[in-house]
Motif scaffolding. Structure first.
Motif, mmCIF file in Angstrom:
data_model
loop_
_atom_site.group_PDB
_atom_site.id
_atom_site.type_symbol
_atom_site.label_atom_id
_atom_site.label_comp_id
_atom_site.label_asym_id
_atom_site.label_seq_id
_atom_site.Cartn_x
_atom_site.Cartn_y
_atom_site.Cartn_z
ATOM 1 N N TRP A 149 21.562 -29.905 -17.429
ATOM 2 C CA TRP A 149 20.345 -30.542 -16.914
ATOM 3 C C TRP A 149 20.177 -30.239 -15.429
ATOM 4 C CZ3 TRP A 149 19.583 -36.187 -15.154
ATOM 5 C CH2 TRP A 149 18.219 -36.521 -15.120
ATOM 6 N N ARG A 168 26.498 -24.204 -21.926
ATOM 7 C CA ARG A 168 25.711 -24.229 -23.172
ATOM 8 C C ARG A 168 26.631 -24.172 -24.380
ATOM 9 N NH1 ARG A 168 21.548 -19.504 -23.630
ATOM 10 N NH2 ARG A 168 20.614 -20.737 -25.291
ATOM 11 N N ALA B 82 20.302 -23.293 -4.550
ATOM 12 C CA ALA B 82 20.668 -22.720 -5.851
ATOM 13 C C ALA B 82 21.721 -21.639 -5.608
ATOM 14 C CB ALA B 82 19.442 -22.125 -6.516
ATOM 15 N N PRO B 83 22.717 -21.513 -6.513
ATOM 16 C CA PRO B 83 23.729 -20.464 -6.326
ATOM 17 C C PRO B 83 23.071 -19.081 -6.285
ATOM 18 C CG PRO B 83 24.335 -21.950 -8.129
ATOM 19 C CD PRO B 83 22.944 -22.299 -7.731
ATOM 20 N N ARG B 95 13.553 -10.290 -19.196
ATOM 21 C CA ARG B 95 12.611 -10.691 -20.255
ATOM 22 C C ARG B 95 11.200 -10.896 -19.730
ATOM 23 N NH1 ARG B 95 15.383 -14.774 -24.543
ATOM 24 N NH2 ARG B 95 13.222 -15.038 -25.139
ATOM 25 N N ARG B 143 19.502 -17.366 -10.497
ATOM 26 C CA ARG B 143 19.434 -17.491 -11.953
ATOM 27 C C ARG B 143 18.121 -18.137 -12.360
ATOM 28 N NH1 ARG B 143 23.123 -17.272 -16.019
ATOM 29 N NH2 ARG B 143 24.912 -17.270 -14.626
ATOM 30 N N ILE B 145 16.349 -20.012 -15.194
ATOM 31 C CA ILE B 145 16.717 -20.753 -16.403
ATOM 32 C C ILE B 145 15.447 -21.170 -17.122
ATOM 33 C CG2 ILE B 145 17.847 -22.819 -17.319
ATOM 34 C CD1 ILE B 145 19.819 -22.650 -15.007
ATOM 35 N N CYS B 146 15.313 -20.713 -18.368
ATOM 36 C CA CYS B 146 14.116 -21.016 -19.152
ATOM 37 C C CYS B 146 14.294 -22.352 -19.855
ATOM 38 C CB CYS B 146 13.854 -19.922 -20.184
ATOM 39 S SG CYS B 146 12.395 -20.248 -21.194
ATOM 40 N N ILE B 147 13.200 -23.062 -20.056
ATOM 41 C CA ILE B 147 13.231 -24.353 -20.756
ATOM 42 C C ILE B 147 13.755 -24.175 -22.184
ATOM 43 C CG2 ILE B 147 10.824 -24.194 -21.554
ATOM 44 C CD1 ILE B 147 10.705 -27.284 -20.902
ATOM 45 N N GLU B 148 13.656 -22.927 -22.713
ATOM 46 C CA GLU B 148 14.176 -22.669 -24.058
ATOM 47 C C GLU B 148 15.699 -22.653 -24.094
ATOM 48 O OE1 GLU B 148 10.574 -19.859 -25.761
ATOM 49 O OE2 GLU B 148 12.369 -18.920 -24.994
ATOM 50 N N GLY B 149 16.336 -22.536 -22.921
ATOM 51 C CA GLY B 149 17.792 -22.573 -22.864
ATOM 52 C C GLY B 149 18.428 -21.319 -22.302
ATOM 53 N N TRP B 150 17.802 -20.144 -22.523
ATOM 54 C CA TRP B 150 18.416 -18.900 -22.052
ATOM 55 C C TRP B 150 18.269 -18.765 -20.543
ATOM 56 C CZ3 TRP B 150 15.012 -15.708 -19.589
ATOM 57 C CH2 TRP B 150 13.650 -15.856 -19.907
ATOM 58 N N SER B 151 19.090 -17.910 -19.951
ATOM 59 C CA SER B 151 18.997 -17.682 -18.510
ATOM 60 C C SER B 151 19.252 -16.216 -18.201
ATOM 61 C CB SER B 151 19.998 -18.558 -17.756
ATOM 62 O OG SER B 151 21.307 -18.026 -17.842
ATOM 63 N N PRO B 223 13.807 -21.409 -7.545
ATOM 64 C CA PRO B 223 15.113 -21.379 -8.214
ATOM 65 C C PRO B 223 15.722 -22.764 -8.445
ATOM 66 C CG PRO B 223 15.296 -20.499 -5.977
ATOM 67 C CD PRO B 223 13.845 -20.785 -6.222
ATOM 68 N N THR B 224 15.073 -23.832 -7.950
ATOM 69 C CA THR B 224 15.576 -25.182 -8.209
ATOM 70 C C THR B 224 14.839 -25.833 -9.379
ATOM 71 O OG1 THR B 224 14.032 -26.057 -6.578
ATOM 72 C CG2 THR B 224 16.270 -25.582 -5.812
ATOM 73 N N GLY B 258 13.287 -30.245 -12.609
ATOM 74 C CA GLY B 258 14.248 -29.729 -11.635
ATOM 75 C C GLY B 258 15.559 -29.390 -12.310
ATOM 76 N N ILE B 259 16.307 -28.468 -11.713
ATOM 77 C CA ILE B 259 17.609 -28.141 -12.286
ATOM 78 C C ILE B 259 18.704 -28.363 -11.250
ATOM 79 C CG2 ILE B 259 16.763 -26.574 -14.043
ATOM 80 C CD1 ILE B 259 17.496 -24.232 -12.240
#
Lengths: 213, 259
Positions: A149, A168, B82-83, B95, B143, B145-151, B223-224, B258-259
């Motif tokens: 998150w 993940r 962000a790193p 992508r 990085r 990061i997509c809301i779908e999970g992939w990064s 990136p955040t 936010g991440i």
């Protein structure tokens, strides 16, 4: 193993009120987290399979995420209350301990040969291991969930899991472990339905402990 | 603008790459339609679709999402970066993402493109690419990061949004910065995230001017936040105190994200 002699039974509280309340709140929260989590997984599957559409909650990714990020508060705060109670009221110490590999091995073998006696109000070593594992999996799910998150704000936590992509995988595997526990748990409740009643009323007829063990 | 043969060839390859995905997306939509007649009928109105004044379940979900906005605003630390990653970790190919297939990527002519600036800003003069290039530039490998999970890890370069807002005399105490895009996408950021040192108006991707599929000529890169919070093909920027929402946010994605 010797068979316990018939002893007078008395109605005793085997599940304290706090345990019962947190158990049922947790049941609802885990239902929401699990099935919305599967829908989120389906948006970008980590492994070459997806969860069936009838088993997911939320309808679309946005709906599933809304369920997941609403129910997470219920799951985490209820879990926190359960952990605090378990530690402060010594519920964990009395219900889950002692626990040794030897005892687990012995009870597991007895259970497989159908020689393990169900003692109401006391967990055998296999049950103790399973419940401790479920608690550890729950904590892992919340921690890895936080890492996913907030991988920027809480990057130290995310790094603890080896970064975002590993978090993940940890989150998924902990989910799979908990789902496995739930299947076993429900199967055993189906075999001994009186345990379901006890988790609602908290009470069960408990045989007096024999004086000689 | 007539696209050069290189770009056309690349877009053609892109279409080929994502063809199976599009097919599966279509299958998903058909399946969803079919299923809603079956098992999920029980759960309709539990997917945000009836809105924040809809069914009880939808009202609760929308209210929780607004509460999560506030929690995240509170968790957001403007000083936490962000790193960043070494160039060796950049993911290629990167992508393509949009709510439409690559055929619909807007064609934008640099000669006539202008960035409009409106709302709570002192200087509303439009900007050209040349003017934006003349501002101090910043480049980061972060990085996505997509809301779908992939990064994926990528490199974006451009003008820090803070610098741009300062140059236009924007009211930095306003609540929101909004974006309108040439592809009819739209979005908005909270002011603290807009002023974060890593939030940039990106002109470059991977050291080259943005390719059409990555948001030519201008996109924001935050990136955040999750990827959908970084609109592409920006045509207008505005500063406001009225909640502007966003393309996905209005359908139910969490606004702060936010991440």
């Amino acid at each position: 193993m010797t068979i316990l002699p018939e002893t007078p039974a008395r109605l005793t509280v085997i599940h304290p009120l706090v345990v019962r309340i947190t158990h049922w709140i947790n049941a609802v929260a885990v239902f929401c987290m699990l099935f919305s989590g599967w829908a989120i997984y389906n948006a970008s599957p980590l492994f070459p399979f997806a969860f069936p559409k009838w088993a997911v909650l939320g309808g679309w990714l946005g709906g599933a995420l809304a369920w997941h990020f609403a129910a997470m508060w219920l799951f985490a705060l209820n879990g926190l209350a359960y952990l605090a109670y378990g530690l402060v009221a010594r519920h964990f110490a009395t219900a889950f301990l002692p626990l040794s590999p030897g005892a687990v091995w012995r009870d597991a073998r007895a259970a497989l040969r159908l020689r393990l006696i169900h003692r109401v109000g006391r967990y055998n070593a296999v049950q103790r291991l399973a419940y401790v594992a479920a608690v550890v999996l729950g904590v892992t799910l919340v921690a890895s969930g936080c890492a996913l998150w907030k991988p920027v704000q809480w990057q130290a936590l995310t790094n603890l899991f080896g970064g975002y992509e590993w978090a993940r995988r940890v989150h998924f595997l902990a989910m799979a472990g908990l789902a496995g526990f739930i299947l076993l748990h429900l199967a055993l409740v189906a075999i001994v339905p009186s345990t379901l009643v006890a988790m609602i009323t908290g009470r069960a007829r408990v045989a007096e402990e024999p004086t000689v063990r | 603008m007539i696209r050069d043969p290189d770009t056309n060839a690349r877009l053609k390859a892109l279409r080929r790459d994502i063809a199976p995905e599009l097919a599966s997306l279509e299958r998903r939509l058909v399946l969803r339609g079919g299923l809603s007649l079956g098992a999920l009928t029980l759960l309709s109105g539990c997917d945000l679709s009836t809105g924040s004044n809809g069914t009880l379940a939808d009202r609760v979900l929308w209210a929780m999402s607004r509460a999560n906005d506030r929690v995240q605003q509170w968790l957001f630390d403007p000083a936490t970066l962000a790193p960043t990653y070494p160039a060796s970790m950049i993911d290629t190919p990167f992508r393509f993402n949009a709510y439409y297939p690559p055929d619909n990527i807007p064609e934008i002519d640099e000669a006539t493109w202008k960035l409009e600036v409106t709302g709570l800003v002192a200087d509303k003069a439009p900007w050209t690419l040349e003017k934006l290039r003349a501002l101090p530039q910043e480049s980061q490998i972060t990085r996505h990061i997509c809301i779908e999970g992939w990064s994926q890890i990528g490199q974006w370069g451009g003008v820090p949004l803070r610098t741009f807002l300062e140059r236009t005399g924007a009211d930095l105490t306003a609540k929101y910065v909004g974006f309108k895009c040439a592809d009819r996408y739209y979005g908005s950021l909270d002011m603290p995230s807009a002023l974060h040192p890593q939030t940039i108006l990106a002109l470059d991707f991977a050291g080259q001017p943005l390719a059409p599929e990555y948001g030519y000529p201008l996109r924001v890169r935050v990136p955040t936040k999750l990827g959908f919070k970084s609109p592409k093909h920006i045509a207008a920027i505005f500063v406001t105190n009225d909640y502007p929402g966003g393309y996905w946010e209005d359908q139910g994605y969490n606004w702060f994200s936010g991440i």
